[in-house]
Scaffold this active site. Structure first.
Site, PDB file in Angstrom:
ATOM      1  N   HIS A 104       0.853  -1.254   0.004  1.00  0.00           N
ATOM      2  CA  HIS A 104       0.047   0.013   0.002  1.00  0.00           C
ATOM      3  C   HIS A 104       0.871   1.124   0.138  1.00  0.00           C
ATOM      4  O   HIS A 104       0.367   2.275   0.163  1.00  0.00           O
ATOM      5  CB  HIS A 104      -0.940  -0.006   1.322  1.00  0.00           C
ATOM      6  CG  HIS A 104      -1.987  -0.920   1.355  1.00  0.00           C
ATOM      7  ND1 HIS A 104      -3.167  -0.959   0.697  1.00  0.00           N
ATOM      8  CD2 HIS A 104      -1.679  -2.365   1.768  1.00  0.00           C
ATOM      9  CE1 HIS A 104      -3.721  -1.845   0.799  1.00  0.00           C
ATOM     10  NE2 HIS A 104      -3.205  -2.811   1.436  1.00  0.00           N
TER      11      HIS A 104
ATOM     12  N   LYS B   1      -9.032  13.406   4.946  1.00  0.00           N
ATOM     13  CA  LYS B   1      -7.752  12.480   5.041  1.00  0.00           C
ATOM     14  C   LYS B   1      -6.883  12.563   5.927  1.00  0.00           C
ATOM     15  O   LYS B   1      -7.023  13.569   6.690  1.00  0.00           O
ATOM     16  CB  LYS B   1      -7.180  12.195   3.516  1.00  0.00           C
ATOM     17  CG  LYS B   1      -6.710  13.598   3.052  1.00  0.00           C
ATOM     18  CD  LYS B   1      -6.014  13.581   1.453  1.00  0.00           C
ATOM     19  CE  LYS B   1      -7.072  13.497   0.614  1.00  0.00           C
ATOM     20  NZ  LYS B   1      -7.142  12.304  -0.146  1.00  0.00           N
ATOM     21  N   ARG B   2      -6.040  11.563   6.310  1.00  0.00           N
ATOM     22  CA  ARG B   2      -4.917  11.935   7.037  1.00  0.00           C
ATOM     23  C   ARG B   2      -4.264  12.924   6.758  1.00  0.00           C
ATOM     24  O   ARG B   2      -3.937  13.387   5.575  1.00  0.00           O
ATOM     25  CB  ARG B   2      -3.983  10.466   7.103  1.00  0.00           C
ATOM     26  CG  ARG B   2      -4.892   9.338   7.885  1.00  0.00           C
ATOM     27  CD  ARG B   2      -5.092   9.631   9.426  1.00  0.00           C
ATOM     28  NE  ARG B   2      -3.888   9.722  10.108  1.00  0.00           N
ATOM     29  CZ  ARG B   2      -3.560   8.949  11.149  1.00  0.00           C
ATOM     30  NH1 ARG B   2      -4.225   7.766  11.356  1.00  0.00           N
ATOM     31  NH2 ARG B   2      -2.348   9.045  11.803  1.00  0.00           N
TER      32      ARG B   2
ATOM     33  N   LYS C 290       0.262  14.386   1.296  1.00  0.00           N
ATOM     34  CA  LYS C 290      -1.070  14.492   0.805  1.00  0.00           C
ATOM     35  C   LYS C 290      -1.201  16.218   0.652  1.00  0.00           C
ATOM     36  O   LYS C 290      -2.393  16.563   0.025  1.00  0.00           O
ATOM     37  CB  LYS C 290      -2.229  14.228   1.822  1.00  0.00           C
ATOM     38  CG  LYS C 290      -1.920  12.517   2.060  1.00  0.00           C
ATOM     39  CD  LYS C 290      -3.046  12.021   3.041  1.00  0.00           C
ATOM     40  CE  LYS C 290      -2.975  10.556   3.169  1.00  0.00           C
ATOM     41  NZ  LYS C 290      -3.537   9.652   2.334  1.00  0.00           N
TER      42      LYS C 290
ATOM     43  N   THR D  68      -9.085   6.047  -1.734  1.00  0.00           N
ATOM     44  CA  THR D  68     -10.267   5.548  -2.053  1.00  0.00           C
ATOM     45  C   THR D  68     -11.464   6.592  -1.778  1.00  0.00           C
ATOM     46  O   THR D  68     -12.456   6.555  -2.209  1.00  0.00           O
ATOM     47  CB  THR D  68     -10.550   4.458  -0.893  1.00  0.00           C
ATOM     48  OG1 THR D  68      -9.970   4.691   0.155  1.00  0.00           O
ATOM     49  CG2 THR D  68      -9.663   3.183  -1.358  1.00  0.00           C
TER      50      THR D  68
ATOM     51  N   LYS E  60     -15.042   7.511  -3.621  1.00  0.00           N
ATOM     52  CA  LYS E  60     -16.365   7.816  -2.809  1.00  0.00           C
ATOM     53  C   LYS E  60     -16.880   9.491  -3.325  1.00  0.00           C
ATOM     54  O   LYS E  60     -18.144   9.136  -3.472  1.00  0.00           O
ATOM     55  CB  LYS E  60     -16.075   7.880  -1.422  1.00  0.00           C
ATOM     56  CG  LYS E  60     -15.773   6.512  -0.945  1.00  0.00           C
ATOM     57  CD  LYS E  60     -15.022   6.720   0.764  1.00  0.00           C
ATOM     58  CE  LYS E  60     -14.282   5.309   0.857  1.00  0.00           C
ATOM     59  NZ  LYS E  60     -13.547   5.301   2.185  1.00  0.00           N
TER      60      LYS E  60
HETATM   61  C1  26Q Z   1       3.043   0.136  10.340  1.00  0.00           C
HETATM   62  C2  26Q Z   1       4.080  -0.210  11.400  1.00  0.00           C
HETATM   63  C3  26Q Z   1       4.084   0.515  12.579  1.00  0.00           C
HETATM   64  C4  26Q Z   1       2.986   1.310  13.027  1.00  0.00           C
HETATM   65  C5  26Q Z   1       2.020   1.539  11.911  1.00  0.00           C
HETATM   66  C6  26Q Z   1       2.204   1.371  10.690  1.00  0.00           C
HETATM   67  C7  26Q Z   1       1.067   1.526   9.794  1.00  0.00           C
HETATM   68  C8  26Q Z   1      -0.287   1.773  10.078  1.00  0.00           C
HETATM   69  C9  26Q Z   1      -0.795   2.142   9.053  1.00  0.00           C
HETATM   70  C10 26Q Z   1       1.717   1.648   8.326  1.00  0.00           C
HETATM   71  C11 26Q Z   1       0.745   2.208   7.344  1.00  0.00           C
HETATM   72  C12 26Q Z   1      -0.742   2.369   7.849  1.00  0.00           C
HETATM   73  C13 26Q Z   1      -1.875   2.823   6.760  1.00  0.00           C
HETATM   74  C14 26Q Z   1      -1.549   2.824   5.324  1.00  0.00           C
HETATM   75  C15 26Q Z   1      -2.574   3.291   4.656  1.00  0.00           C
HETATM   76  O1  26Q Z   1      -3.433   3.619   5.022  1.00  0.00           O
HETATM   77  N1  26Q Z   1      -2.247   3.422   3.165  1.00  0.00           N
HETATM   78  C16 26Q Z   1      -3.470   3.864   2.390  1.00  0.00           C
HETATM   79  O2  26Q Z   1      -3.977   2.664   1.967  1.00  0.00           O
HETATM   80  C17 26Q Z   1      -4.858   2.983   1.001  1.00  0.00           C
HETATM   81  C18 26Q Z   1      -5.687   1.613   0.626  1.00  0.00           C
HETATM   82  O3  26Q Z   1      -4.827   0.904  -0.261  1.00  0.00           O
HETATM   83  C19 26Q Z   1      -4.657   3.496  -0.233  1.00  0.00           C
HETATM   84  O4  26Q Z   1      -5.750   4.006  -0.972  1.00  0.00           O
HETATM   85  C20 26Q Z   1      -3.825   4.810  -0.057  1.00  0.00           C
HETATM   86  O5  26Q Z   1      -3.214   5.451  -1.098  1.00  0.00           O
HETATM   87  C21 26Q Z   1      -2.765   4.591   1.122  1.00  0.00           C
HETATM   88  O6  26Q Z   1      -2.095   5.549   1.632  1.00  0.00           O
END
Ligand code: 26Q
Length: 818
Positions: A365, A556-557, A562, A664, A668
């Site tokens: 991702h 979004k975050r 972003k 995503t 929406k």
């Molecule tokens: C990893 C290790 C330690 C702590 C936290 C994490 C961690 C947690 C959440 C790393 C990444 C995330 C989330 C990532 C995320 O939401 N990515 C998004 O995924 C979507 C679905 O595929 C995409 O549409 C987005 O582009 C992407 O940013």
């Protein structure tokens, strides 16, 4: 035949009268309340229990029916499911009946809905994707289990105090959770630490080992039913909770060591307390690795137990089991599967590898280097010594064969599972890649970039393994539930087709794009959704906004890539122009922001403060009045998105090209008739292809141009000097025009743009403002705008997550769908 086979299990009736009687019954006997004294929360509980009863029949039936079929297991540390009641009611087709039943009792379903806690077991897109996928797998009839963690506290609750983000604990379980069933029979032991002991030799003389963990705990299962469209199939989301094996160490307790007696108990319970709130930066805490192993091990033990009971062998594992890894978070499962097959089931290494590889698939991702997971070898050695051995063994095997194929040393060192530069670390992306027969990206562009960048070497060694599965969203939640009026309108045009099952049939409204009557109905629905959002803004912030203005939304975050900052700087530039020429015929806008910043991400938190500082100044400027308003809505979550998405005219998708894997939210918004202003990044590219160039507003550098410019090196100072508008906006922010109480608050933030500008805000600024003025012009011609909006809704049905899931099913999992 058992006596149970003869027991009648009458299907529950669901007419309003029966429902009303059952709701009252549940209220009395399920919650112990007198209907006359019951509070809305009690009614909510009663309604959920009645709806749940109707799910359970389907649930049990479906589990039985699909016993021998291949099953899909979706492993994810995040499931951002949000509220579940409306989902269940819509998919069971009980909306009308429940409404009627409650009306008879004098209870308002809309009020109850707002009381359901939002299960925020995820950070953002990746977690919400897992939730949409679960719903789609049930909808297309795939027997599937989601596996994750039952966090006591989901993502923190965000408050804005004096413009700053403040994080508060999230308490979604404080009133209990009527959706879940604790499964006491499904509990597994999870170990950490200890030693690896030689055990002997296998038939071929290879030494065998056994791991003796020094620390042990229990993983307890909680199941939540996931109902598909029309209620035919109900799958399970199984979330693990950590519990001590011995809640109190009696020996220590009796010896007077009361605190020590609870040590193990505390350590276990801590493990599933909180969701890590970073989403694109890896901090590397040991507890996170413990969470990853804990849920991976519990899930694999559960999968193998079920498989063993059915088939009494694991030789056919890949024919009956598909395990999808949602990012590298569960990548340690590759080593755990090997351990279970070798140490517990007696397979040799090569055969175990074949079975593992045939079973696993991995979804990536992100390409951001700071988000690629790796763990120090020393940490894994201490926590999971047997797994470290297995990782070395996998590495030796793969590297040996790569050497045989004549790969150069630098290529070998890049594909290695061990990063040898500095403190030795295990690369979890490479582990997931090698351990899987399929590795996919989440949009066409992202999958291409995977092959060219992070996984270029592995792609050469394992050609064909990387594939694309463009993300999707469930149309049940993101159209039917959040925008029922729009669904009714389009349904009236497309006629007798089930749009929730065949979402691409939305193209049936294409012919109405220029129809004045249809346009005005479409616009009226958008207007009502905007009025609804305006009420929410009024209630929560005490700010009045004009529903006649363009609702321009970025939710979004909060992250530098972003580029909320690009939007904010443009806001300042626009503000400046309006103030200089208030008499011009400006197009009124409401700029709406929402999103959480990782608590440790200082720049992101400062961007939130800036949004609030700009909002305060702009919203109180009488010269500007209703021409421009800026809103930062606190505590963005799934439920708030369900109000914001249908109310948007303009969807901001403005990441630096090449950095957003997919997005995503963009899908929406388009589905709900918003026009996208965006870069050619992630799934924006595919949205553009579907809706057509004239129905989307594209600006900025392409991913290729971004990477070329980075390679050459550029001077943001020069770019800024060439753009008076940008220079002026930056200067205003830097000099404290929005922070009179602390004029230097943004000096470093803006200084970063002037000096390196990693995310190329200045490079894209002029192109972005020009795009925004194109938006103004398009908006001013209402027929043109409505046509664009309608053609967005018409053409993005392809982004249904049912389509995505069908592609996973046929290309990766090898399972049939309805
Ligand atoms: C990893 C290790 C330690 C702590 C936290 C994490 C961690 C947690 C959440 C790393 C990444 C995330 C989330 C990532 C995320 O939401 N990515 C998004 O995924 C979507 C679905 O595929 C995409 O549409 C987005 O582009 C992407 O940013």
């Amino acid at each position: 035949m058992t006596p149970l086979d003869n027991l009648p299990t009458p299907a529950k009736k669901s007419d309003p009268k029966t429902l009303a009687v059952e709701i009252i019954e549940r209220l009395k006997h399920g919650t112990g309340k007198d209907p006359k004294a019951a509070k809305p929360h009690d009614w909510l509980q009663a309604v959920i229990l009645v709806v749940r009863d109707r799910l359970v029949d389907h649930w049990i039936e479906w589990k039985d029916e699909s016993r021998n079929e291949k099953r899909v297991y979706y492993l994810s540390l995040e499931f951002l499911i949000g509220r579940l009641m409306r989902d269940a009611i819509t998919n069971l087709g009980l909306e009308g009946e429940i409404n009627q039943a409650l009306a008879n009792i004098g209870v308002d379903l809309d009020i109850l809905r707002e009381l359901e806690p939002d299960a925020a077991l995820g950070n953002g897109g990746l977690g919400r994707l897992a939730a949409c996928f679960m719903e789609s797998m049930a909808s297309v009839g795939i027997p599937a289990y989601g596996y994750g963690i039952r966090y006591q506290h989901g993502l923190f609750r965000q408050e804005i105090r004096d413009g700053w983000q403040v994080e508060l604990p999230e308490m979604w379980l404080s009133h209990g959770n009527p959706w879940e069933f604790e499964r006491r029979e499904s509990a597994y032991e999870i170990g950490f630490g200890g030693t690896v002991e030689p055990r002997g030799h296998d038939k071929t003389g290879v030494p065998t080992f056994r791991w003796k963990p020094s620390e042990r705990m229990t993983a307890a299962a909680y199941d939540t039913p996931v109902v598909g469209w029309k209620g035919d199939h109900v799958n399970s989301l199984r979330l693990w909770s950590a519990q001590p094996i011995d809640p109190i160490l009696l020996a220590r307790f009796n010896a007077g060591d009361y605190v020590g007696a609870l040590e193990e108990s505390n350590r276990a319970e801590t493990l599933t307390q909180v969701l890590y709130p970073q989403d694109s930066h890896i901090a590397g805490q040991e507890l996170r690795l413990r969470q990853e192993f804990f849920f991976s091990s519990a899930s694999l033990q559960d999968i193998l137990r079920r498989h063993g009971q059915l088939f009494h062998t694991f030789d056919n594992l890949p024919e009956k089991v598909a395990i999808q890894l949602n990012d590298t978070h569960p990548a340690i499962a590759v080593a755990e599967m090997m351990r279970l097959l070798i140490d517990n089931e007696g397979y040799d290494f090569a055969r175990a590898w074949e079975l593992t590889n045939g079973t696993f698939a991995y979804t990536n991702h992100t390409l951001l280097p700071e988000a690629l997971e790796s763990w120090p070898v020393a940490l894994i050695e201490r926590l999971l010594p047997r797994h470290m051995q297995i990782i070395y063994q996998i590495n030796a095997m793969v590297l040996k064969s790569a050497r045989k194929d004549g790969l150069a040393d630098e290529v070998i060192s890049r594909i290695s599972l061990i990063d040898e530069g500095g403190e030795r670390r295990v690369r979890m992306g490479n582990l997931a890649f090698m351990g899987s027969h399929s590795v996919n990206g989440v949009s066409a562009l992202h999958s291409d970039l995977m092959k060219e960048t992070v996984f270029a070497d592995l792609n050469a060694v394992f050609p064909g393994r990387i594939n694309n599965k463009t993300n999707g969203i469930t149309p049940r939640r993101w159209l039917a539930q959040c925008n029922p009026a729009l669904l009714r309108l389009v349904q009236g045009v497309v006629g007798d087709v089930d749009l929730m099952a065949e979402t691409e049939a939305l193209t049936g409204i294409t012919g109405m794009a220029d129809d004045a009557g249809f346009q005005s109905s479409f616009e009226a629905i958008k207007r009502r959704n905007k009025e609804q959002l305006a009420r929410v803004i009024q209630q929560r912030m005490g700010l009045r906004v004009d529903p006649g203005a363009i609702f321009d939304i970025q939710i979004k975050r909060i992250h530098e890539y972003k580029r909320q900052l690009l939007n904010l700087i443009e806001t300042v530039a626009l503000y400046d122009q309006i103030r200089s020429h208030p008499e011009k015929d400006w197009v009124p806008r409401v700029k709406i922001f929402a999103g959480k910043a990782a608590p440790s991400y200082h720049t992101a938190k400062l961007i939130i403060k800036l949004a609030n500082d700009i909002a305060r100044v702009v919203n109180n400027d009488p010269i500007v009045g209703d021409l421009l308003k800026v809103v930062f809505l606190p505590n963005y979550n799934v439920s708030l998105a369900e109000v914001l998405v249908p109310a948007a005219d303009l969807s901001e998708q403005i990441s630096t090209a090449g950095m957003e894997a997919s997005g995503t939210g963009n899908m929406k918004f388009a589905l709900n008739g918003a026009v996208t202003i965006g870069t050619l990044d992630g799934a924006n590219v595919e949205i553009k292809d579907l809706v057509g160039d004239e129905n989307i507003v594209i600006f900025g550098l392409t991913a290729q141009e971004v990477s070329d410019r980075r390679a050459i090196g550029r001077d943001p100072g020069e770019i800024i000097a060439a753009s008076p508008e940008l220079a002026q906006a930056l200067r205003a922010i830097k000099d404290g025009a929005f922070s009179a109480d602390d004029p230097s608050r943004y000096a470093d933030l803006i200084g970063g743009i002037e000096s390196h500008d990693w995310f190329m805000v200045s490079d894209d600024f002029d192109s972005y403002t020009a795009a925004q003025r194109r938006v103004d012009a398009l908006w001013s011609d209402r027929a043109t705008w409505n046509r664009m909006a309608i053609l967005n809704t018409a053409n993005v049905g392809w982004f249904s997550s049912d389509r995505t899931i069908r592609q996973y099913a046929s290309d990766i999992w090898g399972v049939p769908t309805k």
